[in-house]
Scaffold this active site. Structure first.
Site, PDB file in Angstrom:
ATOM      1  N   GLU A 172      22.523   4.603  56.672  1.00 30.98           N
ATOM      2  CA  GLU A 172      22.905   3.640  55.640  1.00 30.98           C
ATOM      3  C   GLU A 172      23.311   2.282  56.218  1.00 30.98           C
ATOM      4  O   GLU A 172      23.982   1.494  55.562  1.00 30.98           O
ATOM      5  CB  GLU A 172      24.061   4.212  54.808  1.00 30.98           C
ATOM      6  CG  GLU A 172      23.712   5.478  54.061  1.00 30.98           C
ATOM      7  CD  GLU A 172      24.872   5.980  53.230  1.00 30.98           C
ATOM      8  OE1 GLU A 172      25.137   5.403  52.162  1.00 30.98           O
ATOM      9  OE2 GLU A 172      25.529   6.949  53.674  1.00 30.98           O
ATOM     10  N   SER A 232      24.070   7.716  49.625  1.00 29.15           N
ATOM     11  CA  SER A 232      23.038   6.876  49.018  1.00 29.15           C
ATOM     12  C   SER A 232      21.797   7.659  48.611  1.00 29.15           C
ATOM     13  O   SER A 232      20.704   7.107  48.532  1.00 29.15           O
ATOM     14  CB  SER A 232      22.640   5.725  49.959  1.00 29.15           C
ATOM     15  OG  SER A 232      23.706   4.839  50.164  1.00 29.15           O
ATOM     16  N   TYR A 247      19.821   0.799  44.599  1.00 34.90           N
ATOM     17  CA  TYR A 247      19.871  -0.453  45.349  1.00 34.90           C
ATOM     18  C   TYR A 247      18.694  -1.405  45.115  1.00 34.90           C
ATOM     19  O   TYR A 247      18.757  -2.560  45.524  1.00 34.90           O
ATOM     20  CB  TYR A 247      19.945  -0.146  46.851  1.00 34.90           C
ATOM     21  CG  TYR A 247      21.172   0.627  47.220  1.00 34.90           C
ATOM     22  CD1 TYR A 247      22.434   0.054  47.142  1.00 34.90           C
ATOM     23  CD2 TYR A 247      21.080   1.951  47.641  1.00 34.90           C
ATOM     24  CE1 TYR A 247      23.578   0.769  47.478  1.00 34.90           C
ATOM     25  CE2 TYR A 247      22.214   2.672  47.994  1.00 34.90           C
ATOM     26  CZ  TYR A 247      23.452   2.074  47.907  1.00 34.90           C
ATOM     27  OH  TYR A 247      24.573   2.788  48.244  1.00 34.90           O
ATOM     28  N   ARG A 281      35.098   6.723  44.680  1.00 33.90           N
ATOM     29  CA  ARG A 281      34.298   6.905  43.477  1.00 33.90           C
ATOM     30  C   ARG A 281      33.886   8.359  43.369  1.00 33.90           C
ATOM     31  O   ARG A 281      33.512   8.981  44.364  1.00 33.90           O
ATOM     32  CB  ARG A 281      33.041   6.017  43.548  1.00 33.90           C
ATOM     33  CG  ARG A 281      32.403   5.708  42.216  1.00 33.90           C
ATOM     34  CD  ARG A 281      31.065   5.013  42.370  1.00 33.90           C
ATOM     35  NE  ARG A 281      30.038   5.960  42.764  1.00 33.90           N
ATOM     36  CZ  ARG A 281      29.185   5.773  43.762  1.00 33.90           C
ATOM     37  NH1 ARG A 281      29.244   4.675  44.498  1.00 33.90           N
ATOM     38  NH2 ARG A 281      28.273   6.684  44.046  1.00 33.90           N
ATOM     39  N   ASP A 287      31.386  11.106  41.362  1.00 36.47           N
ATOM     40  CA  ASP A 287      30.158  11.228  40.574  1.00 36.47           C
ATOM     41  C   ASP A 287      30.128  12.577  39.865  1.00 36.47           C
ATOM     42  O   ASP A 287      30.358  13.621  40.496  1.00 36.47           O
ATOM     43  CB  ASP A 287      28.931  11.081  41.469  1.00 36.47           C
ATOM     44  CG  ASP A 287      28.861   9.707  42.127  1.00 36.47           C
ATOM     45  OD1 ASP A 287      29.447   8.759  41.575  1.00 36.47           O
ATOM     46  OD2 ASP A 287      28.223   9.584  43.194  1.00 36.47           O
ATOM     47  N   GLU A 327      29.876  14.699  43.826  1.00 43.15           N
ATOM     48  CA  GLU A 327      30.402  14.281  45.121  1.00 43.15           C
ATOM     49  C   GLU A 327      31.442  13.189  44.956  1.00 43.15           C
ATOM     50  O   GLU A 327      31.569  12.577  43.887  1.00 43.15           O
ATOM     51  CB  GLU A 327      29.283  13.787  46.034  1.00 43.15           C
ATOM     52  CG  GLU A 327      28.562  12.549  45.561  1.00 43.15           C
ATOM     53  CD  GLU A 327      27.483  12.119  46.553  1.00 43.15           C
ATOM     54  OE1 GLU A 327      27.845  11.449  47.554  1.00 43.15           O
ATOM     55  OE2 GLU A 327      26.304  12.444  46.331  1.00 43.15           O
ATOM     56  N   ASN A 338      32.718   9.622  46.914  1.00 46.32           N
ATOM     57  CA  ASN A 338      32.425   8.588  47.906  1.00 46.32           C
ATOM     58  C   ASN A 338      33.731   7.896  48.261  1.00 46.32           C
ATOM     59  O   ASN A 338      34.368   7.280  47.400  1.00 46.32           O
ATOM     60  CB  ASN A 338      31.439   7.570  47.344  1.00 46.32           C
ATOM     61  CG  ASN A 338      30.077   8.173  47.074  1.00 46.32           C
ATOM     62  OD1 ASN A 338      29.223   8.201  47.943  1.00 46.32           O
ATOM     63  ND2 ASN A 338      29.881   8.686  45.866  1.00 46.32           N
ATOM     64  N   GLY A 396      29.523   1.747  47.850  1.00 46.46           N
ATOM     65  CA  GLY A 396      28.823   0.487  48.068  1.00 46.46           C
ATOM     66  C   GLY A 396      29.521  -0.683  47.387  1.00 46.46           C
ATOM     67  O   GLY A 396      30.157  -0.534  46.349  1.00 46.46           O
TER      68      GLY A 396
END
Length: 314
Positions: A26, A154, A220, A259, A261, A274, A276, A280
């Site tokens: 990443e 990602s 992205y 964050r 999800d 998951e 994070n 990002g």
């Protein structure tokens, strides 16, 4: 009288290293995140400097006169507890989760094991070892399912499998990035992401993409991904979603910001995917969108994330 409740000022945070780049898959996304963070901090008046983190990053930090680090590294080496441990050895405060929280959240397999142990909902899964027969995977999880590397972010290396014939290729793709691969029952429904910052739950976002799932391109590159914020859930359901996100983050020893999800199936049940710990921060990223919905501009967001370094265990 001592200034017990004085609001921190940019000068109080000293010389700040914005760690970006690194050596993970990443890297390019991290460079984009880092540049955005750097610009935001500098506009806020912080003495912030870009540091492209190589294998010598600890020596660079130790000799550079830095007072703290804003970690904008994604993936291995930056999001998995490695850089956090190094910064603690240096005694340097840093943003976000500590060693344990970073390592647990980066490891999708261990995340699921912790959540299951805590009684939190996450889709059924299997660890895919080379000797694990396809028939066992399909018999346990059914189709469709998703195959993913355990330690990438990602959506790198992830494949949705809809036929028995597609399983081998999906396993090989995930194995390109990681020796630990898992398969997970596919949850059909709505995807939500919930950002957390300093103990506050920011507005949830419902994601909608015409692609098979919210993959790397949808995250992205694509312009056709839709972000719904407010997310449209009734008040009671939203409260339940937010509480689940907080519980999931806390169970993994998350700290500062992050964050979560989550999927919501056709029956209205929520399923954890998951966490994070260093999401990002690009122009396509979700935490800045959620912060904006809460009335927080990007400069204020990165400032408040920087303040989480005051809580670090360094």
């Amino acid at each position: 009288m001592a200034e017990r409740h004085r609001t921190p000022q940019p000068a109080d945070l000293g010389r700040v290293a914005v760690l970006m780049g690194g050596w993970s898959a990443e890297r390019e996304i991290s460079l984009r995140s880092g540049r955005e963070v750097l610009a935001g901090l500098q506009a806020r008046g912080v003495d912030a400097h870009a540091v492209d983190a190589g294998r010598d990053v600890l020596q660079v930090l130790d000799s550079g006169g830095y007072d703290r680090a804003f970690i904008a590294l994604h993936g291995r080496g930056g999001e998995d507890g490695v850089i956090q441990a190094g910064l603690e050895l240096l005694g340097m405060p840093y943003t976000g989760s500590g060693v344990l929280g970073s390592a647990l959240a980066m490891d999708k397999l261990r995340s699921k094991q912790v959540w299951r142990g805590a009684g939190l909902p996450t889709p059924e899964y299997m660890t895919l070892r080379p000797e694990t027969p396809d028939e066992q995977v399909l018999g346990s999880l059914g189709l469709p399912l998703i195959v993913k590397p355990a330690h990438e972010g990602s959506s790198i290396g992830m494949t949705r499998v809809t036929t028995a014939a597609g399983l081998d290729q999906a396993r090989a793709e995930a194995a390109r990035y990681d020796g630990d691969v898992l398969a997970e029952r596919w949850i059909a429904g709505e995807e939500y992401t919930i950002s957390l910052l300093g103990g506050e739950v920011l507005p949830a976002i419902r994601l909608e993409t015409p692609r098979t799932f919210y993959d790397f391109a949808a995250k992205y590159e694509a312009d056709d991904t839709q972000y719904h914020c407010p997310c449209g859930l009734p008040e009671g359901e939203l409260a339940r979603l937010n509480a689940l996100a907080e519980d999931a983050f806390r169970a993994l020893d998350g700290r500062g910001w992050g964050r979560v999800d989550v999927m919501r199936d056709a029956d209205g049940a929520f399923w954890l995917l998951e966490v994070n710990t260093i999401p990002g921060m690009t122009d396509h990223s979700l935490v800045p969108m959620s912060a904006a919905a809460a009335g927080m501009d990007f400069q204020e967001l990165v400032w408040r994330i920087l303040l989480t370094s005051e809580e670090a265990g360094a």
